[in-house]
Write a protein that holds these residues in place. Structure first.
Motif, mmCIF file in Angstrom:
data_model
loop_
_atom_site.group_PDB
_atom_site.id
_atom_site.type_symbol
_atom_site.label_atom_id
_atom_site.label_comp_id
_atom_site.label_asym_id
_atom_site.label_seq_id
_atom_site.Cartn_x
_atom_site.Cartn_y
_atom_site.Cartn_z
ATOM 1 N N ASP A 105 -62.709 17.745 22.991
ATOM 2 C CA ASP A 105 -63.011 18.284 24.401
ATOM 3 C C ASP A 105 -63.671 17.557 25.409
ATOM 4 O O ASP A 105 -63.939 18.089 26.389
ATOM 5 C CB ASP A 105 -63.634 19.660 24.106
ATOM 6 C CG ASP A 105 -62.923 20.496 23.400
ATOM 7 O OD1 ASP A 105 -61.686 20.638 23.543
ATOM 8 O OD2 ASP A 105 -63.575 21.483 22.877
ATOM 9 N N GLU A 109 -64.183 15.443 28.474
ATOM 10 C CA GLU A 109 -63.561 15.278 29.697
ATOM 11 C C GLU A 109 -63.234 13.901 30.156
ATOM 12 O O GLU A 109 -64.237 12.979 30.346
ATOM 13 C CB GLU A 109 -64.117 16.095 30.955
ATOM 14 C CG GLU A 109 -63.026 16.448 32.074
ATOM 15 C CD GLU A 109 -62.024 16.877 31.633
ATOM 16 O OE1 GLU A 109 -61.043 16.477 32.016
ATOM 17 O OE2 GLU A 109 -61.921 18.269 31.165
ATOM 18 N N TRP A 110 -62.059 13.484 30.335
ATOM 19 C CA TRP A 110 -62.043 12.131 30.885
ATOM 20 C C TRP A 110 -61.926 10.796 30.010
ATOM 21 O O TRP A 110 -62.172 9.633 30.261
ATOM 22 C CB TRP A 110 -62.497 11.649 32.210
ATOM 23 C CG TRP A 110 -62.222 12.761 33.381
ATOM 24 C CD1 TRP A 110 -61.011 13.408 33.641
ATOM 25 C CD2 TRP A 110 -63.325 13.423 33.995
ATOM 26 N NE1 TRP A 110 -61.061 14.206 34.793
ATOM 27 C CE2 TRP A 110 -62.426 14.323 34.954
ATOM 28 C CE3 TRP A 110 -64.718 13.288 34.230
ATOM 29 C CZ2 TRP A 110 -63.055 15.123 35.940
ATOM 30 C CZ3 TRP A 110 -65.074 14.181 35.353
ATOM 31 C CH2 TRP A 110 -64.357 15.045 36.024
ATOM 32 N N LEU A 137 -67.694 16.218 22.127
ATOM 33 C CA LEU A 137 -67.618 16.374 23.572
ATOM 34 C C LEU A 137 -67.967 14.882 24.052
ATOM 35 O O LEU A 137 -68.582 14.592 25.328
ATOM 36 C CB LEU A 137 -68.837 17.369 24.265
ATOM 37 C CG LEU A 137 -68.449 18.796 24.051
ATOM 38 C CD1 LEU A 137 -69.596 19.526 24.097
ATOM 39 C CD2 LEU A 137 -67.460 19.012 25.063
ATOM 40 N N TYR A 154 -70.113 26.994 27.675
ATOM 41 C CA TYR A 154 -69.295 25.767 27.911
ATOM 42 C C TYR A 154 -67.687 26.178 28.249
ATOM 43 O O TYR A 154 -67.045 25.794 28.989
ATOM 44 C CB TYR A 154 -69.286 24.952 26.849
ATOM 45 C CG TYR A 154 -68.536 23.497 26.891
ATOM 46 C CD1 TYR A 154 -68.561 22.842 27.977
ATOM 47 C CD2 TYR A 154 -67.168 23.427 26.327
ATOM 48 C CE1 TYR A 154 -67.833 21.540 28.206
ATOM 49 C CE2 TYR A 154 -66.459 22.638 26.437
ATOM 50 C CZ TYR A 154 -66.537 21.590 27.343
ATOM 51 O OH TYR A 154 -65.693 20.439 27.465
ATOM 52 N N GLU A 156 -65.162 25.931 31.533
ATOM 53 C CA GLU A 156 -64.038 24.966 31.510
ATOM 54 C C GLU A 156 -63.094 25.942 32.144
ATOM 55 O O GLU A 156 -62.123 25.196 32.759
ATOM 56 C CB GLU A 156 -63.594 25.002 29.997
ATOM 57 C CG GLU A 156 -64.389 23.747 29.431
ATOM 58 C CD GLU A 156 -63.499 23.510 28.190
ATOM 59 O OE1 GLU A 156 -62.995 22.159 27.981
ATOM 60 O OE2 GLU A 156 -63.360 24.439 27.555
ATOM 61 N N PRO A 158 -62.397 21.129 35.413
ATOM 62 C CA PRO A 158 -62.768 20.221 34.105
ATOM 63 C C PRO A 158 -64.486 20.068 34.282
ATOM 64 O O PRO A 158 -65.030 20.140 35.424
ATOM 65 C CB PRO A 158 -62.371 18.596 34.883
ATOM 66 C CG PRO A 158 -61.071 19.309 35.607
ATOM 67 C CD PRO A 158 -61.495 20.439 36.173
ATOM 68 N N LEU A 178 -67.594 17.766 32.699
ATOM 69 C CA LEU A 178 -68.152 16.864 32.094
ATOM 70 C C LEU A 178 -69.611 17.033 31.352
ATOM 71 O O LEU A 178 -70.460 17.449 32.305
ATOM 72 C CB LEU A 178 -68.282 15.594 33.146
ATOM 73 C CG LEU A 178 -68.604 14.049 32.779
ATOM 74 C CD1 LEU A 178 -67.797 13.656 31.614
ATOM 75 C CD2 LEU A 178 -68.508 13.337 33.828
ATOM 76 N N THR A 179 -69.794 17.125 30.348
ATOM 77 C CA THR A 179 -70.921 17.487 29.573
ATOM 78 C C THR A 179 -71.980 16.659 29.211
ATOM 79 O O THR A 179 -71.689 15.628 28.545
ATOM 80 C CB THR A 179 -70.644 18.490 28.210
ATOM 81 O OG1 THR A 179 -69.550 19.374 28.753
ATOM 82 C CG2 THR A 179 -71.692 19.018 27.591
ATOM 83 N N HIS A 199 -59.842 21.259 39.861
ATOM 84 C CA HIS A 199 -58.722 20.374 39.233
ATOM 85 C C HIS A 199 -58.051 19.686 40.480
ATOM 86 O O HIS A 199 -58.157 19.769 41.442
ATOM 87 C CB HIS A 199 -57.763 21.797 38.563
ATOM 88 C CG HIS A 199 -58.110 22.473 37.915
ATOM 89 N ND1 HIS A 199 -57.976 22.067 36.469
ATOM 90 C CD2 HIS A 199 -58.486 23.876 37.654
ATOM 91 C CE1 HIS A 199 -58.370 23.208 35.725
ATOM 92 N NE2 HIS A 199 -58.817 24.302 36.387
ATOM 93 N N ARG A 210 -64.030 13.780 41.019
ATOM 94 C CA ARG A 210 -64.108 13.325 39.518
ATOM 95 C C ARG A 210 -64.920 12.126 39.697
ATOM 96 O O ARG A 210 -66.022 11.716 38.668
ATOM 97 C CB ARG A 210 -62.811 12.834 39.040
ATOM 98 C CG ARG A 210 -62.840 12.231 37.629
ATOM 99 C CD ARG A 210 -61.356 11.827 37.196
ATOM 100 N NE ARG A 210 -61.044 10.760 37.735
ATOM 101 C CZ ARG A 210 -61.205 9.331 37.709
ATOM 102 N NH1 ARG A 210 -62.439 9.052 36.829
ATOM 103 N NH2 ARG A 210 -60.986 8.607 38.455
ATOM 104 N N GLN A 269 -68.760 11.410 37.810
ATOM 105 C CA GLN A 269 -68.919 10.378 36.701
ATOM 106 C C GLN A 269 -70.194 9.638 37.194
ATOM 107 O O GLN A 269 -70.948 9.062 36.431
ATOM 108 C CB GLN A 269 -67.758 9.716 36.673
ATOM 109 C CG GLN A 269 -66.739 10.192 35.972
ATOM 110 C CD GLN A 269 -65.390 9.439 35.928
ATOM 111 O OE1 GLN A 269 -65.007 8.862 36.930
ATOM 112 N NE2 GLN A 269 -64.758 9.296 34.685
#
Length: 467
Positions: free
Chosen positions: A42, A44-45, A86, A337, A341, A345, A347-348, A395, A401, A405
């Motif tokens: 799970d 993300e990315w 994760l 969580y 979602e 998306p 990011l955890t 999305h 994104r 990051q």
């Protein structure tokens, strides 16, 4: 097919042919559409690729057969539990094989005299806890994903959970295990006795190794007697920093709660919108505390926690007298969580800082959110400083994104600056490799590489992950 599948050995067989000759057809998956559900967790990315095959073994010997075939072909081996990770640790590698443990889900033994259980790696955490409860016993590790995550995955990442503030994490309960090594041998590590110091603790070394040192095929865990009912203390706060100060105050008061969880309003609203649980909170942040000390001492500790909340600026606080309501709030914590979602998306993060640094770290997360124009919700195992900022993006928004990051990296930098660590329980996988390189000295990194080289001489065990 990846390049490894075209390499030949003994009699000119490809890896896929070798697997097909030794593994029952119903255990071997090669259909790309079916494999697609097994090839990433799970995170993300986090990158992943299509493997040659997915194998769903039923026995340790079948696992050994797969590993030996992969050794002969130089093919990567990636293990997978329920895929709830994760960090990208279970993501497939091109040309390799994914070993999925959903068919190895037997509870082999619950021993009430020795207070231990022997389980296969695909056993779901909550299923083990329920089975132990029938014998008056308790398996404490309880990650938020406990209704879905497996013991094998919990061991691979050294999972923690809600009650680890008092009762410790997975490593504190693993007595021993059966493992297929990087050389293809099937061995037993650890013990079944209450004490034992014969040789190096190789079982402990496997805990948290994320599949990079071997494949775990069975786990022996120690159990505790069922505990007394918990008292739940709830506090509302108008800022996340105030809630952080309450966490620090609880620790400074000498209390050891059986749980101390933080969940912000965004998370509660997301859960309620999804599950219609009737939740409401007239606060930006909610602290959920629990005390399980028996008798009058436990009652006094609950009152002390309540006082800590109030001294730290709680706008409202109470000891819950409605068990159903208290349980609903903790259920919301576990559902936060997946509920978020649904918004986009996520990011955890999984940083852990000293308890004294919790207020400062939470303040820095707020500043990072504003600086990078990134929506960050917050949940936390706050009692032990394990924070899970959840970075939510729309999305198909590439700019968002990139901002998320960047915020993710800055959170890691700040956690390290405050004396923390890049991961408290989710593992390094792919997402935290850069942070781990910051956290560890070159000499310690070299020690990791030496251990990896000794136990996985062919370099096939979950390559490209962790370190």
């Amino acid at each position: 097919m990846g390049w490894c599948s075209r390499r030949h050995y003994r009699g000119g067989m490809t890896l896929l042919e070798a697997l097909g000759s030794q593994i029952d057809a119903d255990r071997l998956i090669t259909d790309p559409d079916i494999m697609a559900s097994y090839i990433h967790d799970d995170a993300e990315w986090a990158p992943y690729e299509m493997p040659v095959a997915v194998v769903r073994p039923r026995t340790a010997e079948q696992v050994q057969t797969v590993v030996q075939a992969c050794i002969a072909h130089g093919a990567p081996v990636v293990t997978r539990g329920a895929g709830t990770g994760l960090s990208g640790g279970a993501n497939a590698v091109a040309g390799g094989v994914v070993i999925a443990f959903d068919a190895m889900n037997a509870i082999k033994e619950i021993n009430t005299l020795e207070r231990l259980a022997v389980v296969e790696p695909g056993v779901v955490n909550d299923h083990l806890r329920d089975a132990c409860a029938e014998h008056g016993l308790w398996y404490p590790p309880d990650p938020a994903s406990a209704p879905w995550s497996t013991i094998g995955g919990n061991v691979a990442t050294n999972a923690g959970g809600l009650c680890c503030v008092k009762y410790g994490v997975t490593k504190d309960y693993v007595l021993g295990m059966q493992v297929v090594t990087g050389t293809g041998e099937l061995v037993r590590l650890g013990r079944r006795t209450a004490k034992g110091v014969a040789g190096f603790d190789l079982s402990a070394l496997m805990v948290g190794s994320e599949g990079t040192l071997g494949v775990i095929t069975e786990v022996t865990v120690k159990l505790r007697p069922q505990r007394d009912p918990e008292r739940t203390i709830v506090g509302y706060f108008d800022s996340i920093v105030a809630a952080g100060k309450a966490v620090e105050a609880v620790a400074a008061d000498g209390l050891t709660p059986s749980a101390l969880e933080l969940i912000d309003r965004q998370c509660l609203l997301a859960v309620d919108a999804w599950k219609n649980m009737g939740l409401s909170a007239d606060a930006e942040v909610v602290l959920l505390g629990r005390i399980d000390t028996p008798g009058e001492i436990g009652d006094a500790e609950a009152e002390r926690m309540l006082a800590c909340f109030n001294r730290s600026g709680a706008t409202w606080s109470a000891r819950s007298t409605d068990q159903e309501e208290a349980d609903a709030l903790f259920s919301a914590r576990r559902l936060a969580y997946p509920a978020l979602e649904r918004l986009g998306p996520v990011l955890t993060e999984d940083i852990c800082v000293p308890k004294a640094a919790v207020p400062e770290m939470l303040a820095r997360i707020e500043a990072i959110s504003a600086r990078h124009d990134t929506h960050i919700a917050n949940i936390a195992h706050a009692g032990d400083g394990n924070l899970h900022p959840l970075l939510i993006t729309p999305h198909d928004d590439e700019a968002a994104r990139r901002r998320a990051q960047a915020a993710f990296s800055e959170i890691i930098d700040n956690a390290l600056e405050l004396g923390g660590t890049v991961t408290g329980e989710h593992g390094v996988g792919l997402l935290k490799m850069g942070g781990l390189a910051q956290e560890l000295s070159p000499a310690v990194v070299a020690m990791h590489h030496a251990i990896k080289g000794a136990l996985d001489p062919h370099g096939i065990m979950n390559p490209g992950k962790v370190i």
